[in-house]
Write a protein that holds these residues in place. Structure first.
Motif, mmCIF file in Angstrom:
data_model
loop_
_atom_site.group_PDB
_atom_site.id
_atom_site.type_symbol
_atom_site.label_atom_id
_atom_site.label_comp_id
_atom_site.label_asym_id
_atom_site.label_seq_id
_atom_site.Cartn_x
_atom_site.Cartn_y
_atom_site.Cartn_z
ATOM 1 N N GLU A 7 0.313 16.123 -0.784
ATOM 2 C CA GLU A 7 0.161 14.775 -0.258
ATOM 3 C C GLU A 7 1.200 13.891 -0.932
ATOM 4 O O GLU A 7 1.242 13.808 -2.158
ATOM 5 N N LEU A 8 2.014 13.256 -0.134
ATOM 6 C CA LEU A 8 3.041 12.353 -0.643
ATOM 7 C C LEU A 8 2.590 10.919 -0.474
ATOM 8 O O LEU A 8 1.828 10.599 0.459
ATOM 9 N N THR A 9 3.089 10.052 -1.341
ATOM 10 C CA THR A 9 2.850 8.632 -1.116
ATOM 11 C C THR A 9 3.736 8.197 0.047
ATOM 12 O O THR A 9 4.728 8.867 0.382
ATOM 13 N N ILE A 10 3.398 7.083 0.620
ATOM 14 C CA ILE A 10 4.225 6.549 1.711
ATOM 15 C C ILE A 10 5.632 6.278 1.191
ATOM 16 O O ILE A 10 6.617 6.596 1.858
ATOM 17 N N LYS A 11 5.729 5.737 0.001
ATOM 18 C CA LYS A 11 7.038 5.445 -0.599
ATOM 19 C C LYS A 11 7.860 6.725 -0.769
ATOM 20 O O LYS A 11 9.051 6.751 -0.451
ATOM 21 N N GLU A 12 7.236 7.784 -1.267
ATOM 22 C CA GLU A 12 7.942 9.062 -1.412
ATOM 23 C C GLU A 12 8.449 9.549 -0.060
ATOM 24 O O GLU A 12 9.583 10.013 0.058
ATOM 25 N N TYR A 13 7.604 9.450 0.947
ATOM 26 C CA TYR A 13 7.987 9.903 2.286
ATOM 27 C C TYR A 13 9.149 9.084 2.837
ATOM 28 O O TYR A 13 10.121 9.639 3.352
ATOM 29 N N LEU A 14 9.049 7.758 2.735
ATOM 30 C CA LEU A 14 10.100 6.909 3.279
ATOM 31 C C LEU A 14 11.431 7.100 2.552
ATOM 32 O O LEU A 14 12.488 6.898 3.137
ATOM 33 N N ASN A 15 11.379 7.495 1.289
ATOM 34 C CA ASN A 15 12.600 7.730 0.510
ATOM 35 C C ASN A 15 13.017 9.196 0.492
ATOM 36 O O ASN A 15 13.911 9.577 -0.250
ATOM 37 N N SER A 16 12.387 10.010 1.310
ATOM 38 C CA SER A 16 12.546 11.460 1.209
ATOM 39 C C SER A 16 13.840 12.017 1.776
ATOM 40 O O SER A 16 14.170 13.169 1.520
ATOM 41 N N GLU A 74 0.809 -1.214 0.000
ATOM 42 C CA GLU A 74 0.000 0.000 0.000
ATOM 43 C C GLU A 74 0.850 1.275 0.000
ATOM 44 O O GLU A 74 0.316 2.372 0.119
ATOM 45 N N PHE A 75 2.147 1.140 -0.159
ATOM 46 C CA PHE A 75 3.042 2.288 -0.048
ATOM 47 C C PHE A 75 2.916 3.278 -1.198
ATOM 48 O O PHE A 75 3.528 4.346 -1.166
ATOM 49 N N GLU A 76 2.124 2.980 -2.210
ATOM 50 C CA GLU A 76 1.859 3.953 -3.284
ATOM 51 C C GLU A 76 0.684 4.859 -2.935
ATOM 52 O O GLU A 76 0.389 5.799 -3.662
ATOM 53 N N ASN A 77 0.023 4.583 -1.827
ATOM 54 C CA ASN A 77 -1.091 5.433 -1.379
ATOM 55 C C ASN A 77 -0.571 6.760 -0.865
ATOM 56 O O ASN A 77 0.463 6.815 -0.195
ATOM 57 N N LYS A 78 -1.302 7.812 -1.151
ATOM 58 C CA LYS A 78 -0.975 9.121 -0.595
ATOM 59 C C LYS A 78 -1.482 9.143 0.838
ATOM 60 O O LYS A 78 -2.682 9.092 1.079
ATOM 61 N N ALA A 79 -0.552 9.220 1.780
ATOM 62 C CA ALA A 79 -0.924 9.158 3.184
ATOM 63 C C ALA A 79 -0.072 10.081 4.052
ATOM 64 O O ALA A 79 -0.124 10.000 5.268
#
Length: 113
Positions: free
Chosen positions: A74-83, A60-65
């Motif tokens: 709004e960032l996806t979880i993946k974007e946030y974790l790789n930020s 679900e890491f492509e969800n904007k959360a």
């Protein structure tokens, strides 16, 4: 309302800082999977609801959360974790110490699978 989105918690300002986390870099709100609602932090969530928080699964890491309190993106979880602890869109710094409690929001143990 912050950047047009309802963010819950005991907020101190319009960049998502709350009574629990209010340093200059505490500008991230997280959408909780269990209630599909943005909260300023896990403590704000737990004080407001009568259910346990659910973590987002790897699938679900492509969800904007994630909401950047600086620019409202709004960032996806993946974007946030790789930020690398900053917003990909406005470069505002995020609190790098959030990684110590990200397991409360995201299923990180499965990332290595």
């Amino acid at each position: 309302m912050i950047h047009g989105l309802d963010v819950k918690g005991v907020l101190k300002d319009k960049q998502t800082r709350c009574e629990h986390y209010h340093l200059d870099v505490d500008i991230v709100a997280i959408k909780f999977k269990c209630c599909n609602t943005y909260y300023a932090c896990c403590k704000c969530h737990d004080e407001d609801v009568d259910h346990l928080a659910e973590v987002w699964e790897k699938e679900e890491f492509e969800n904007k959360a994630i909401l950047c309190g600086a620019c409202g993106t709004e960032l996806t979880i993946k974007e946030y974790l790789n930020s690398m602890s900053s917003c990909h869109y406005c470069n505002a710094p995020f609190n790098s110490r959030c990684k110590y409690h990200s397991h409360l929001y995201f299923d990180l143990k499965r990332i290595e699978d």
